[in-house]
Design a protein around this motif. Structure first.
Motif, PDB file in Angstrom:
ATOM      1  N   TYR A 175      98.433 -44.628  72.478  1.00 51.83           N
ATOM      2  CA  TYR A 175      99.426 -43.762  71.924  1.00 51.83           C
ATOM      3  C   TYR A 175     100.291 -43.468  72.833  1.00 51.83           C
ATOM      4  O   TYR A 175     100.220 -43.008  74.012  1.00 51.83           O
ATOM      5  N   ASP A 222     104.667 -38.873  72.668  1.00 53.73           N
ATOM      6  CA  ASP A 222     104.622 -38.550  71.244  1.00 53.73           C
ATOM      7  C   ASP A 222     103.332 -37.589  70.711  1.00 53.73           C
ATOM      8  O   ASP A 222     103.063 -37.738  69.610  1.00 53.73           O
ATOM      9  N   LEU A 223     102.510 -37.439  71.788  1.00 55.22           N
ATOM     10  CA  LEU A 223     101.384 -36.304  71.285  1.00 55.22           C
ATOM     11  C   LEU A 223     101.635 -35.134  71.426  1.00 55.22           C
ATOM     12  O   LEU A 223     102.530 -34.434  72.181  1.00 55.22           O
ATOM     13  N   THR A 251      99.280 -36.196  67.040  1.00 53.25           N
ATOM     14  CA  THR A 251     100.684 -36.859  67.252  1.00 53.25           C
ATOM     15  C   THR A 251     101.614 -35.844  66.898  1.00 53.25           C
ATOM     16  O   THR A 251     101.499 -35.098  65.869  1.00 53.25           O
ATOM     17  N   HIS A 274     101.157 -30.795  74.991  1.00 51.72           N
ATOM     18  CA  HIS A 274     101.932 -31.895  75.456  1.00 51.72           C
ATOM     19  C   HIS A 274     102.729 -31.875  76.978  1.00 51.72           C
ATOM     20  O   HIS A 274     102.644 -32.807  77.521  1.00 51.72           O
ATOM     21  N   ASP A 317      94.847 -37.952  64.728  1.00 48.81           N
ATOM     22  CA  ASP A 317      95.357 -37.363  63.419  1.00 48.81           C
ATOM     23  C   ASP A 317      94.563 -37.585  62.283  1.00 48.81           C
ATOM     24  O   ASP A 317      94.878 -38.229  61.193  1.00 48.81           O
TER      25      ASP A 317
END
Lengths: 682, 152
Positions: free
Chosen positions: A143, A147-148, A175, A73, A124
């Motif tokens: 996305y 939020d990954l 995620t 992240h 996911d």
């Protein structure tokens, strides 16, 4: 014990269990005691609990007997990337070519174009490559990057474990768990190319469950029309091409720790992407000539995923997943609506000492409804896919040497049962490890191989058409890999992998003798197994945290490929052209270097340099010159709640080319980009 | 297993600590877990919470400076070691009990370090850091700990 294992079962991570070393059967004592029971212990008793070495797995993420790289992240955030494909540039061995403002050609270890068909890409746990052409519609894969959690990239065939389409690698986009995204988060920004973008996310948690919901919107400018483009369309070369895009997406994720044994996750997304595109199409084959087009392409879709991980006993765990996915594409070239339903079930058994056995099965049913155009016609079709696998990880020398063997059997509507076996071994010491693997994977025929008519060129009384007549047989890929890993402490990781791949029956197109049809003369270009070939190369990556405030990292990939026509086409001039174009699809060298510095606590400075050699120099069109891409970022934690960042991308050149025109869309030149982003979290 | 042990340790550390703003009735205490989802979920499991009902403990994960400052206790996973200096600097003299399994945590200005001693988990306490934050840790805990006194 249960909890440790559970961590590794989320999101098909179960597969990684077979690759990871360090999985030991429970220690002699204390193995049954749960956290709840430990609460009753005194501190002295707690200090005497034997925690054995199981946790090595948790710490030693990089202990896989495969070429694994994890984009964290933090790596994504500090790279300044604005999309998932851009973030993939951070991994070694992954070729990311931005064709124009919207389209990407992404592959691992060669054979890269807009229709790259050898990767398994998961988000996911949901496969996002399409059975239509075995590739990914990248414009619709988005996305909120904040939020990954991470992106795992496994290079090399992983068919035995991951199954369908994991021919040259797996990219697993993961995620964040909803438990880690609570509160309100707002991100807005804009720049010269990334015109405007924003995300709003709200998350909340209770004692055992958490959820989040998000909305995102983006508006991106197109590239520049290359001067060599001969398209007589409404915008002149050197000015903005119409390949801009608008994206709206929303989604949710809920995570529930039902009890100590079972976790449940439920998530879904809904999106609407409009992209500008230009190229050439055939309004009416045999009647009207090939004509330029300039249009909007619509990508819409939604998906729902339900997943549960459960420890059935201290020796048996289960992971089950259901997903439904629908997408609709509408363009001047073609239209498609595809519904996919997928169920996946896996069990892991550790009853036998020194063995971790896994058994799993997958069933997927997918139906596509095609809107024919003058350019492309294809019958509606349903396909299904069934696979089963068994895998065993055997610990030959405790904590040191392990052997991993497994096989996956798979069939689909276009292919009979095929076996995809693998055999791996890894030796690990405390600070280093070496591994070797031999595996076989299959690139299964897809829908376009079995029904496509794509009119490439048309004139009155004449058409040249790509035809998928079902002649393609499964393409067989055998791969041998060796690797080395050096991880003396948390500050340094160095990895090296070398590989040799043998391809048998690479699918491509082959033009044959024209013949008369009622409308005129048809020049047939058949989809078939055209080439055999091999590839050799190596990849290296290093991550070094020099001090608390400075980190450097680098990647390097070397790829050498050679192909030849299959036996039945020996000496065929057409096939020799294909040899040339496929060989030149990827550069021989790629590298990246990144430096991250925190000069004071509230400031972050990042510089990333990426580079590649000349490629696409096959003489059939423009080539892609060698390029050095420099990105820079300044981040400022202005207040406890607010973070402001300024990003510049492609700082060394105002425009550059990354790929060439395709049958679907033409390429444009990628421009220098600047943007400002403000994140607010409360 | 090791995560479970760590969870129970963290729970006990909180139980044996007094915060400056507390009166006789135990108030709700916020535990923030950074970088360790397995640990976070262990705290959230019903079984754990119900057994640990004597303490009103609310566990969450929110990695922003604002959330960090508002928490009573903070667990920093070793994967977050690169952010350690920043986090500790932002907490200077605040009554936040910091706990971590980062090697050398207690000697870098953190309060309670969980560490491995062969196959056992033990802990090291930085008494000076706890004093400066105006926290009070019971003698019971200090007796069992390795003690260091480096100022944060």
């Amino acid at each position: 014990m249960n909890r440790n294992r559970k961590k590794f079962i989320t999101f098909r991570m179960v597969a990684l269990i077979f690759l990871f070393p360090g999985f030991t059967t429970p220690g002699l004592c204390d193995e049954k005691i749960s956290a709840r029971e430990m609460l009753d212990l005194s501190m002295e008793e707690l200090m005497n609990i034997n925690v054995v070495s199981v946790s090595k797995r948790e710490e030693n993420y990089y202990g896989a007997a495969a070429a694994v790289f994890v984009i964290t992240h933090d790596d994504i955030r500090r790279s300044g990337a604005r999309s998932i494909p851009e973030a993939l540039r951070l991994a070694p061995g992954v070729e990311v070519n931005r064709v124009n403002g919207n389209q990407y050609a992404i592959a691992i270890r060669g054979q890269n174009d807009l229709f790259s068909d050898k990767l398994l890409i998961l988000m996911d746990g949901r496969t996002i490559y399409t059975p239509t052409f075995s590739g990914v519609w990248w414009p619709s894969q988005n996305y909120p990057l904040e939020d990954l959690e991470r992106i795992e990239v496994i290079r090399g065939p992983s068919g035995a474990i991951w199954g369908a389409n994991a021919v040259n690698g797996v990219i697993n986009i993961i995620t964040k768990d909803a438990n880690t995204t609570t509160g309100t988060f707002v991100s807005v920004g804009g720049g010269n190319e990334e015109k405007a973008f924003g995300t709003i996310r709200f998350g909340a948690d209770s004692d055992s469950a958490a959820y989040r919901a998000y909305l995102m919107s983006e508006e991106r400018d197109g590239g520049i029309l290359p001067s060599e483009s001969a398209l007589p369309i409404s915008f002149p070369a050197g000015l903005d091409a119409p390949d801009n895009r608008k994206l709206s997406q929303g989604g949710f994720r809920a995570d529930w720790a039902m009890n100590e044994q079972t976790d449940i996750s439920f998530h879904g997304d809904l999106y609407d992407v409009k992209t500008g595109a230009f190229g050439s199409h055939v309004p009416q084959p045999f009647v009207a000539p090939t004509a330029p087009y300039e249009t909007l392409v619509s990508y819409r879709g939604h998906n729902l995923v339900l997943k549960t991980d459960s420890n059935l006993s201290s020796e048996t765990s289960m992971s089950a997943q259901l997903f439904y996915d629908q997408y609709k594409i509408d363009s001047i070239i073609f239209g498609e609506k595809r519904d996919t339903f997928d169920v996946d079930l896996q069990f892991n058994f550790s009853q036998l000492p020194r063995n971790l056995i896994s058994i799993g099965g997958n069933y997927r049913a997918s139906r596509a409804v095609i809107k024919d155009t003058g350019t492309l016609q294809m019958a509606d079709d349903s396909m299904d896919l069934t696979s089963i696998f068994i895998n065993d990880e055997i610990e030959l020398i405790e904590n040191r040497l392990r052997l991993i063997a497994g096989v996956k059997l798979e069939k689909n509507s276009y292919m009979k049962w095929q076996a995809q076996p693998h055999l791996r071994t890894i030796y690990t010491a405390d600070t280093w490890g070496v591994w070797a693997a031999a595996s076989r994977a299959v690139r299964s025929p897809n829908m376009v191989d079995n029904g496509l008519t794509l009119n490439k060129v048309s004139a009155p009384g004449l058409a040249a058409s790509v035809l998928g007549t079902g002649d393609v047989v499964p393409e067989k890929v055998t791969s041998y890999e060796v690797g080395l890993r050096f991880h003396p402490d948390n500050n340094l990781l160095f990895q090296l992998a070398a590989f040799r791949i043998n391809y048998k029956g690479v699918g491509d197109v082959h033009r044959e003798t024209p013949f008369g049809v009622p409308a005129g003369v048809l020049i047939p270009i058949y989809m078939q197994n055209v080439l055999d070939g091999k590839a050799e190369g190596m990849e290296a990556d290093i991550t070094y945290r020099v001090t608390d405030w400075a980190k450097v990292k680098g990647t390097y990939s070397l790829l050498h490929q050679s192909y030849r026509p299959v036996a039945s086409l020996t000496g065929d001039a057409q096939a020799l052209d294909t040899v040339l174009s496929i060989t030149k699809q990827s550069p021989k060298n790629r590298y990246s270097i990144g430096v991250s510095i925190d000069p004071v606590n509230s400031i972050e400075l990042d510089v990333n340099l990426y580079g590649w050699n000349l490629f696409r120099d096959d003489g059939f069109g423009p080539s892609v010159n060698s390029y050095e891409r420099l990105d820079a970022r300044i981040g400022w934690q202005a207040t406890d709640n607010m973070n402001i960042s300024l990003v510049g991308q492609n700082l060394l050149k105002s425009t550059h080319r990354e790929d060439v025109d395709s049958a679907l869309e033409f390429s444009s030149l990628i421009q220098q980009s600047y943007y400002v982003k403000v994140n607010y979290h409360y | 297993m090791e995560t479970d042990v760590k969870a129970v340790y963290v729970y006990n550390f909180i139980r044996f600590t007094e915060w400056p703003d507390e009166t006789s009735t135990p108030a709700e205490r916020k535990l923030l877990v950074l970088g360790n989802l397995t640990l976070l979920k262990t705290f959230k499991h019903d079984a754990f919470r119900l057994t640990a009902k004597n303490t009103s403990l609310y566990t969450h994960s929110c990695p922003t400076p604002a959330c960090i400052k508002e928490s009573h206790a903070l667990f920093i996973d070793r994967t977050k070691s690169s952010q350690l200096i920043k986090i500790l600097a932002s907490l200077k003299n605040r009554p936040v009990l910091t706990i971590s399994d980062i090697p050398g945590f207690a000697d870098k200005g953190g309060m309670i370090e969980l560490k491995r001693d062969q196959e056992h988990v033990i802990f090291r306490i930085n008494i000076e850091a706890i004093k400066q934050a105006n926290l009070y840790v019971s003698a019971q805990l200090l007796e069992l700990a390795e003690i260091t006194g480096k100022k944060p």
